[in-house]
Design an enzyme around this catalytic site. Sequence first.
Site, mmCIF file in Angstrom:
data_model
loop_
_atom_site.group_PDB
_atom_site.id
_atom_site.type_symbol
_atom_site.label_atom_id
_atom_site.label_comp_id
_atom_site.label_asym_id
_atom_site.label_seq_id
_atom_site.Cartn_x
_atom_site.Cartn_y
_atom_site.Cartn_z
ATOM 1 N N HIS A 165 0.853 -1.188 0.000
ATOM 2 C CA HIS A 165 0.000 0.000 0.000
ATOM 3 C C HIS A 165 0.890 1.239 0.000
ATOM 4 O O HIS A 165 2.112 1.140 0.144
ATOM 5 C CB HIS A 165 -0.941 -0.004 1.223
ATOM 6 C CG HIS A 165 -0.244 -0.027 2.542
ATOM 7 N ND1 HIS A 165 -0.343 -1.074 3.437
ATOM 8 C CD2 HIS A 165 0.592 0.868 3.128
ATOM 9 C CE1 HIS A 165 0.383 -0.801 4.504
ATOM 10 N NE2 HIS A 165 0.960 0.370 4.351
HETATM 11 C C1 T46 Z 1 3.094 -0.357 7.868
HETATM 12 C C2 T46 Z 1 3.320 -1.797 8.217
HETATM 13 C C3 T46 Z 1 4.651 -2.088 8.826
HETATM 14 C C4 T46 Z 1 -5.097 -0.407 12.982
HETATM 15 O O1 T46 Z 1 -6.270 -0.564 13.380
HETATM 16 N N1 T46 Z 1 -4.286 0.515 13.570
HETATM 17 C C5 T46 Z 1 -2.992 0.723 13.183
HETATM 18 O O2 T46 Z 1 -2.297 1.595 13.749
HETATM 19 C C6 T46 Z 1 -2.484 -0.059 12.100
HETATM 20 C C7 T46 Z 1 -1.044 0.140 11.609
HETATM 21 C C8 T46 Z 1 -3.306 -0.977 11.508
HETATM 22 N N2 T46 Z 1 -4.579 -1.152 11.928
HETATM 23 C C9 T46 Z 1 -5.433 -2.175 11.316
HETATM 24 C C10 T46 Z 1 -5.781 -1.890 9.844
HETATM 25 C C11 T46 Z 1 -5.999 -3.275 9.278
HETATM 26 O O3 T46 Z 1 -7.347 -3.655 9.489
HETATM 27 O O4 T46 Z 1 -4.727 -3.412 11.282
HETATM 28 C C12 T46 Z 1 -5.102 -4.176 10.139
HETATM 29 C C13 T46 Z 1 -3.874 -4.665 9.399
HETATM 30 O O5 T46 Z 1 -3.211 -3.537 8.808
HETATM 31 P P1 T46 Z 1 -2.420 -3.657 7.444
HETATM 32 O O6 T46 Z 1 -3.059 -4.641 6.551
HETATM 33 O O7 T46 Z 1 -2.247 -2.253 6.909
HETATM 34 O O8 T46 Z 1 -1.034 -4.265 7.950
HETATM 35 P P2 T46 Z 1 0.390 -4.235 7.246
HETATM 36 O O9 T46 Z 1 1.302 -5.016 8.082
HETATM 37 O O10 T46 Z 1 0.282 -4.602 5.817
HETATM 38 O O11 T46 Z 1 0.834 -2.702 7.323
HETATM 39 C C14 T46 Z 1 0.989 -2.107 8.607
HETATM 40 C C15 T46 Z 1 0.712 -0.604 8.497
HETATM 41 O O12 T46 Z 1 -0.609 -0.426 7.968
HETATM 42 C C16 T46 Z 1 1.691 0.081 7.585
HETATM 43 O O13 T46 Z 1 1.555 1.483 7.692
HETATM 44 O O14 T46 Z 1 4.027 0.428 7.742
HETATM 45 O O15 T46 Z 1 2.304 -2.318 9.083
#
Ligand code: T46
Length: 136
Positions: free
Chosen positions: A49
């Site tokens: 993303h």
């Molecule tokens: C990044 C990498 C390292 C929340 O509710 N609060 C938060 O602060 C974050 C970061 C995520 N979320 C929720 C949003 C999604 O429903 O956690 C779920 C998984 O998030 P995501 O699919 O975006 O996870 P990653 O590991 O692909 O990415 C995250 C961060 O979004 C991103 O900014 O740097 O971790």
Amino acid sequence: MLGRLIKLRTLIDSRGGLAFAESHHDVPFEIKRVYYIFNLDQERKRGEHAHKKLKQLMICVKGSCKVLLRDADSSFEHHLKEPTVGLLVEEPLWREMYGFSEDCVFLVLANEYYDESDYIRDYEEYVNFMKIDENL
Ligand code: T46
């Protein structure tokens, strides 16, 4: 290179190491949120993303991993493996994290609270967003 590597201030003595980062002194923004990913599936990617506005400092505090940063024209792969080095991402770059070591703990310092509307989770949408941004 996309993104900027920052060497964190670090103290090492016979007890071990201590690295630190302060808003505006070591990190060029106010830190509002800290999050980390751990127990990672070594075969799967995270990220995939871009953020429209969010600024982040990414630190692999344990183990190692790769971070691919991409814009509309180029890409750059970082290999994070030092708990004393942060990768600063202040622009709306597409990012993918992968190649996690078994023990990897990946920490992020961010300048904003969580806001799903700041995410672009589709690459084509990201390319269009960058074109619009260029024309502003
Ligand atoms: C990044 C990498 C390292 C929340 O509710 N609060 C938060 O602060 C974050 C970061 C995520 N979320 C929720 C949003 C999604 O429903 O956690 C779920 C998984 O998030 P995501 O699919 O975006 O996870 P990653 O590991 O692909 O990415 C995250 C961060 O979004 C991103 O900014 O740097 O971790």
